[in-house]
Design an enzyme around this catalytic site. Structure first.
Site, short mmCIF file in Angstrom:
data_model
loop_
_atom_site.label_atom_id
_atom_site.label_comp_id
_atom_site.label_asym_id
_atom_site.label_seq_id
_atom_site.Cartn_x
_atom_site.Cartn_y
_atom_site.Cartn_z
N SER A 1 73.25 34.12 144.28
CA SER A 1 72.40 33.79 145.43
C SER A 1 71.63 35.05 145.82
CB SER A 1 73.23 33.29 146.61
OG SER A 1 73.81 32.05 146.31
N LYS B 1 68.03 27.13 147.18
CA LYS B 1 69.42 27.43 147.52
C LYS B 1 69.54 27.86 148.99
CE LYS B 1 73.84 28.40 146.87
NZ LYS B 1 74.32 29.37 145.87
#
Length: 278
Positions: free
Chosen positions: A97, A171
């Site tokens: 991420s 995300k």
């Protein structure tokens, strides 16, 4: 170049990916700083090496599963980084991420002929364990199609969202929904508990109604570990696009006060927060 898949980072997400790739017969080379994780990868018949540059040498896909943007820089850049060994036609797959700027930084550092995709994972640890990761991808769609067979063993769906960085933006949106749901669900259950409705009964009832969600059903299985990083990324993206995000701000404040033990106590019918000592 053969269809070898390199995995850098053998944590809760990377190691299950190794397992599913090996079960599908894909050659895997793996590295991690943790000797126990390296041993586990070796038990799965992955070839283990000592560095990112060694892992990347000869691999068609080099997938990075490390925790932070700085960790990605550490394993990708410099003379011992993965990019130093990657050959034309290979693909760097950024599965951590990250902020979109970090993806652009890796692409700028890539040697000629080496492609970079950001491939953010959703579905959590349970999705990784089951080979049911939902992958959000940014970058060249032709490159994605070329490596798609190497993604199939560990994903349930692969979505191309746009240019490099789009997967990470997706995300970030996913993470905002996730942490906001947890904040709202725990607050609602605690509200009902204080008003006299048992939480186990209410939770079961909500699962049969329009507010049902995977978060509601699996709340007791969640680790609640990455909210600070995830919501900091939300704040950074919101600042970049000049958007107030009051829901994200609220979730950030709420999640600082909630841990796994608090949720377990609430779902068992107790108070969300420990009662003060007498």
């Amino acid at each position: 170049m053969d269809r070898t898949f390199a995995v850098i980072g053998l944590g809760a997400m990377g190691l299950p990916v190794v397992r599913h790739l090996r079960a599908a017969g894909v050659p895997v080379v793996a590295c991690d700083l943790d000797p126990a994780a390296v041993a586990a990868a070796a038990d799965l018949r992955a070839r283990v090496v000592a560095s990112a540059v060694a892992a990347a040498r000869g691999a068609e896909v080099v997938a990075v599963f490390v925790p932070t943007d700085d960790d990605v820089r550490a394993v990708c850049l410099g003379p011992r980084g993965a990019l130093a060994a990657m050959a034309p036609g290979s693909v760097l797959l950024l599965c951590s991420s990250l902020r979109p700027d970090t993806c652009a930084e890796m692409a700028a550092a890539a040697p000629p002929g080496v492609d970079v995709l950001d491939a953010a994972l959703t579905g959590g640890v349970r999705g990784a364990e089951a080979g049911q990761v939902n992958l959000l991808v940014g970058g060249d769609p032709a490159v994605l199609e070329r490596i798609r067979p190497l993604l199939a063993p560990w994903t349930v769906a692969v979505h191309h969202l746009g240019p490099l960085g789009a997967g990470q933006i997706g995300k970030t949106a996913n993470n905002l929904v996730h942490w906001a749901q947890i904040s709202a669900i725990t607050e609602a259950l605690e509200l009902a508990r204080r008003a006299g409705v048992p939480v186990p009964l209410l939770r079961r009832a909500l699962m049969d109604g329009p507010t049902d969600s995977r978060t509601l059903r699996e709340l007791d299985q969640m680790r609640l570990t990455w909210h600070a990083k995830d919501l900091a990324n939300t704040a950074a993206l919101a600042e970049r696009v000049d958007l107030p995000v009051p829901v994200a701000d609220t979730a950030r404040a709420v999640m600082r006060t909630i841990g796994v033990d608090d949720v377990a106590r609430l779902l068992a019918g107790g108070p969300l927060h420990p009662l003060p000592s007498a």
